[in-house]
Write an enzyme that holds these catalytic residues in place. Structure first.
Site, short mmCIF file in Angstrom:
data_model
loop_
_atom_site.label_atom_id
_atom_site.label_comp_id
_atom_site.label_asym_id
_atom_site.label_seq_id
_atom_site.Cartn_x
_atom_site.Cartn_y
_atom_site.Cartn_z
N GLN A 89 9.83 4.59 33.14
CA GLN A 89 10.38 3.53 32.29
C GLN A 89 10.06 3.75 30.82
O GLN A 89 10.67 3.10 29.95
CB GLN A 89 9.84 2.18 32.74
CG GLN A 89 8.35 1.97 32.50
CD GLN A 89 7.84 0.70 33.14
OE1 GLN A 89 7.74 0.61 34.37
NE2 GLN A 89 7.52 -0.29 32.32
N CYS A 133 10.20 -2.53 34.14
CA CYS A 133 9.81 -2.29 35.54
C CYS A 133 10.68 -3.06 36.51
O CYS A 133 10.99 -2.60 37.61
CB CYS A 133 8.34 -2.62 35.74
SG CYS A 133 7.90 -4.35 35.35
N HIS A 154 3.79 -6.88 37.17
CA HIS A 154 4.45 -5.58 37.25
C HIS A 154 5.30 -5.53 38.52
O HIS A 154 4.88 -6.01 39.58
CB HIS A 154 3.41 -4.45 37.25
CG HIS A 154 3.98 -3.08 37.24
ND1 HIS A 154 4.93 -2.67 36.31
CD2 HIS A 154 3.76 -1.99 38.04
CE1 HIS A 154 5.24 -1.39 36.54
NE2 HIS A 154 4.54 -0.98 37.57
N ASN A 181 6.29 3.64 42.01
CA ASN A 181 6.11 3.10 40.68
C ASN A 181 7.12 3.72 39.73
O ASN A 181 7.88 4.62 40.12
CB ASN A 181 4.67 3.35 40.19
CG ASN A 181 4.23 2.37 39.12
OD1 ASN A 181 5.01 1.59 38.60
ND2 ASN A 181 2.95 2.42 38.77
#
Length: 338
Positions: free
Chosen positions: A139, A145, A282, A302
């Site tokens: 990102q 996110c 997150h 992630n």
């Protein structure tokens, strides 16, 4: 958690003396054994600074982070930490840049949960090996996110339903979902809703990611060339890791977590067990679950690039005593339907 050995007075002294005496104090700092480690880290991570003062400041932050990582080695842990690309950021700076997810109280939202009556699921599953997960993305300097989490879930269900794994566009969501905040945070369910109302989402190639560009009115480039569609979205039963497992057994699932701890910032491998709270900040995507040496874990994708964690992934302890799940992962799971 409290951060040990903060040396703000030392940092202030270094900066003041460097401004007064210039090169001599910089030479003294350069003699610090850790300074060569810092300069190698700078080279490895392509980091440059605009002045000697900034470099000295970042070295002090790096040194504090190094000391924290070393202190954790004295503990019996199921995971390891390392000096990753975030090593010159304070935890506050890290959170301001990379943990901008805006949680919603989905427990108050009534939606069906299609997997509620599932009675049998596999003991482990990994959607990566089943071809339903695209490569790790990054990102960058953008609090997007939420878009990466939503896209990963859509990519997964699209592959499961159509047989085609297509990398989809996070930037389209950052630019076009008007009730989110672009690089300043957003919501996965709003992203899902936008894709439904828009009639689909385009590919990464057609609408490439340009990290650091915030969403502003008029920047959305809606081409109408859609590579994937969804019919809607649903929430997993809140505070239920068992129901989350039912959903993940059938498709990748978007979740929110508390990523605020220093340990999570510098996670480099193993099964993460905390410490962490439940203040969700997150968004990530659960792409499987498994077990190792008697410890159950979730496989979590992630969006911080491959240099973080296990090549971009984190294994998070599963089935803990807290109904919220580790770092609050069971509080607000959601997934797209097709």
């Amino acid at each position: 958690m409290a951060f040990p050995n903060r040396s703000s007075a030392t940092l202030l002294s270094v900066l003041v003396f460097s401004l007064i005496f210039g090169a001599p104090i910089f030479t003294a700092v350069a003699d610090d054994p850790l300074f060569s480690v810092f300069e190698k880290w700078m080279k490895d991570n392509g980091r440059t600074y605009g002045s000697i003062t900034e470099k000295l400041q970042r070295f002090q932050v790096f040194k504090d982070n190094f000391q924290f990582i070393e202190s954790m080695k004295n503990r019996t842990l199921t995971y390891t930490l390392g000096l990753n690309k975030f090593a010159d950021l304070t935890n506050k700076e890290f959170l301001q840049k990379y943990a901008t997810f805006k949680p919603r109280n989905s427990s108050n939202i009534s939606t069906p949960f299609r997997y509620a009556n599932v009675t049998s699921i596999p003991s482990s599953i990994d959607w990566r090996t089943l071809g339903a997960v695209t490569s790790i993305k990054d990102q960058g300097n953008c609090g997007s996110c939420w878009a990466f989490s939503a896209v990963a879930s859509i990519e997964g269900i699209n592959k499961i339903k159509t047989g085609n794994l297509i990398s989809l566009s996070e930037q389209e969501l950052v630019d076009c979902v008007s009730n989110c905040y672009g690089c300043n945070g957003g919501y996965e369910d709003y992203a899902f809703e936008w894709v439904v109302q828009n009639g689909g989402i385009t590919t990464e190639d057609d609408y490439p990611y340009t990290s650091g560009i915030t969403q502003t009115e008029g920047t959305c480039s809606n081409t109408g060339n859609y590579a994937a569609t969804i019919s809607g979205y649903e929430y997993v039963t809140a505070y239920s890791e068992s129901d989350l497992a039912k959903a993940v057994a059938n498709q990748p699932v978007s979740i929110g977590i508390d990523a605020s701890g220093y340990a999570f910032q510098f996670y480099s491998g193993g099964i993460f067990t905390g410490p962490c709270g439940t203040s969700i900040d997150h968004a990530v995507t659960v792409v499987g679950y498994g077990s190792s040496d008697g410890t159950n874990y979730w496989i979590v994708k992630n969006s911080w690039g491959t240099s973080w964690g296990e090549s971009g992934y984190v294994r998070m302890q599963k089935d803990i005593y807290c109904i919220a799940g580790l770092c609050g992962l069971a509080m607000e799971p959601s997934y797209p339907t097709k």
